[in-house]
Design a protein around this motif. Sequence first.
Motif, PDB file in Angstrom:
ATOM      1  N   ALA A 241       0.835  -1.201   0.000  1.00  0.00           N
ATOM      2  CA  ALA A 241       0.000   0.000   0.000  1.00  0.00           C
ATOM      3  C   ALA A 241       0.875   1.259   0.000  1.00  0.00           C
ATOM      4  O   ALA A 241       0.565   2.243  -0.665  1.00  0.00           O
ATOM      5  CB  ALA A 241      -0.920  -0.010   1.215  1.00  0.00           C
ATOM      6  N   ARG A 242       1.978   1.169   0.754  1.00  0.00           N
ATOM      7  CA  ARG A 242       2.880   2.320   0.807  1.00  0.00           C
ATOM      8  C   ARG A 242       3.501   2.615  -0.550  1.00  0.00           C
ATOM      9  O   ARG A 242       3.640   3.768  -0.964  1.00  0.00           O
ATOM     10  CB  ARG A 242       3.991   2.074   1.836  1.00  0.00           C
ATOM     11  CG  ARG A 242       3.749   2.787   3.143  1.00  0.00           C
ATOM     12  CD  ARG A 242       4.985   2.754   4.030  1.00  0.00           C
ATOM     13  NE  ARG A 242       6.219   2.593   3.281  1.00  0.00           N
ATOM     14  CZ  ARG A 242       7.159   1.696   3.551  1.00  0.00           C
ATOM     15  NH1 ARG A 242       7.002   0.872   4.558  1.00  0.00           N
ATOM     16  NH2 ARG A 242       8.255   1.625   2.839  1.00  0.00           N
ATOM     17  N   ILE A 243       3.868   1.550  -1.242  1.00  0.00           N
ATOM     18  CA  ILE A 243       4.464   1.736  -2.566  1.00  0.00           C
ATOM     19  C   ILE A 243       3.454   2.347  -3.533  1.00  0.00           C
ATOM     20  O   ILE A 243       3.761   3.262  -4.291  1.00  0.00           O
ATOM     21  CB  ILE A 243       5.008   0.393  -3.109  1.00  0.00           C
ATOM     22  CG1 ILE A 243       6.240  -0.017  -2.287  1.00  0.00           C
ATOM     23  CG2 ILE A 243       5.368   0.490  -4.585  1.00  0.00           C
ATOM     24  CD1 ILE A 243       6.698  -1.434  -2.521  1.00  0.00           C
ATOM     25  N   LYS A 244       2.225   1.862  -3.441  1.00  0.00           N
ATOM     26  CA  LYS A 244       1.160   2.402  -4.284  1.00  0.00           C
ATOM     27  C   LYS A 244       1.004   3.898  -4.057  1.00  0.00           C
ATOM     28  O   LYS A 244       0.886   4.685  -4.988  1.00  0.00           O
ATOM     29  CB  LYS A 244      -0.163   1.718  -3.931  1.00  0.00           C
ATOM     30  CG  LYS A 244      -0.688   0.807  -5.018  1.00  0.00           C
ATOM     31  CD  LYS A 244      -2.099   0.422  -4.651  1.00  0.00           C
ATOM     32  CE  LYS A 244      -2.626  -0.691  -5.524  1.00  0.00           C
ATOM     33  NZ  LYS A 244      -3.888  -1.221  -4.981  1.00  0.00           N
ATOM     34  N   LEU A 245       1.002   4.287  -2.786  1.00  0.00           N
ATOM     35  CA  LEU A 245       0.831   5.683  -2.418  1.00  0.00           C
ATOM     36  C   LEU A 245       2.000   6.522  -2.950  1.00  0.00           C
ATOM     37  O   LEU A 245       1.805   7.584  -3.542  1.00  0.00           O
ATOM     38  CB  LEU A 245       0.737   5.804  -0.890  1.00  0.00           C
ATOM     39  CG  LEU A 245       0.590   7.209  -0.318  1.00  0.00           C
ATOM     40  CD1 LEU A 245      -0.718   7.835  -0.786  1.00  0.00           C
ATOM     41  CD2 LEU A 245       0.625   7.187   1.212  1.00  0.00           C
ATOM     42  N   ALA A 246       3.209   5.998  -2.763  1.00  0.00           N
ATOM     43  CA  ALA A 246       4.396   6.728  -3.224  1.00  0.00           C
ATOM     44  C   ALA A 246       4.360   6.917  -4.736  1.00  0.00           C
ATOM     45  O   ALA A 246       4.725   7.967  -5.255  1.00  0.00           O
ATOM     46  CB  ALA A 246       5.664   5.979  -2.818  1.00  0.00           C
TER      47      ALA A 246
END
Length: 420
Positions: A241-246
């Motif tokens: 999810a963090r990668i998606k957000l970044a």
Amino acid sequence: MHRAYKLRIYPNQAQKELLDKTFGCCRFLYNKMLEERKQVYKELKDDKDSLYNYKYNTENKYKQEYPFLKEVDSKALQSEWRHLKSAYDNFFRNLKKGIKKGFPKFKSKKNRQSYTTFNVNENCKIDFNNKKLKLPKIKTWIKYRDSRVFVEDIKHITVSKTKSGKYFASILIELESNISPKQVLEEDKIIGFDMSASKFLITKEFALSNPRFYRKEEADLQRLHREVSRKKKGSNNRNRARIKLARLYEKVENRKRDWVHKITRLLSEHFDCVILEDLNLKGMQRFNSGLSKSVSLDFSWNQFVTILKYKMEQRGKRLILVDRFFPSSKLCSKCGYKNKTLTLQDRKWICPKCKKWHDRDVNASINIRKEGLKILKQDNITIVNINNHSAVGTTVEAFGEDVRLSFREQFSVKNESIAL
Ligand SMILES: [Zn+2]
């Protein structure tokens, strides 16, 4: 004057395949074209006139014959044609001098592979923050490792692969720092802007909307933020999810940067002098007023001013920042009356002294321009009026039409948020 930056790039598997394919197509085309030249040379070498005037097939002709060539960067193919032509011309130049050497050689798969592409309509891009490079025809960004930064536009990029399989990109930029600033400016090409939250830049002739890069994605950003916080700390899901957000943040950042580069380039091409207000924090708040926090990320005033200043000076032109205490909104641009009672909410007003009707922002932009002209005169800059308009009010309209057109062509088609 040019300068080249050679960067080591780290393409992923899919990108490697595309790069290799481009090397292959370029080599194929080069060799095909050389074959043709060799053949023609053999047949016509005793008929110098026919040989010199022979019309060789263009790279487009080859593309029709070998459709797979269409799958790679067309600029790279054009470069092959140019390379071969210059190698060939060289050979003949030598021949005329009586030196019979240097007939171009076929390209071999075993040697270093390379192709050259050039920057048209910003199809070559570099993202210094995230250390990524964008090449035409390759949809994803390629990682690189290098800490150098430059602000000049990219002229062309040569991508290469060593025999050991390392990839490099050599970026050529044009330095124009030796241009001295113009001492004579055309009045028609001096423009002043006011800025506000809804319209990014306003002048009498046109207005550029503030493109809400973040606002458009705001719902998605919030959703992704929530997703990250819902997932368990340290879990794979949270990481994903963090990668998606970044990635989404990156996407918006890239779009924003492209936009700033494009608009500053257009302004510096069209105008000899751009006059703006030197915004302080308060001004920034006004600019962002009423917008949510994420939207204030939409636009970096400092980034815009730094790049614009650079691009203007690169062309011997000027960016003037008018003092932040200059009461640009409160002055009547016609008679100079100062309307002390004007509030932020007053979008339109009538001058009590001369009865002139004012749009707040347009009036401010005229005042900012006037103040900038004063500064130019103090700096002993000569302002000429080539089109022979007498009053400022009419001169600004003179460039209105083609500038409007040009800005519209460049922006409104691709970015509907920009209204002109
Ligand atoms: Zn007035």
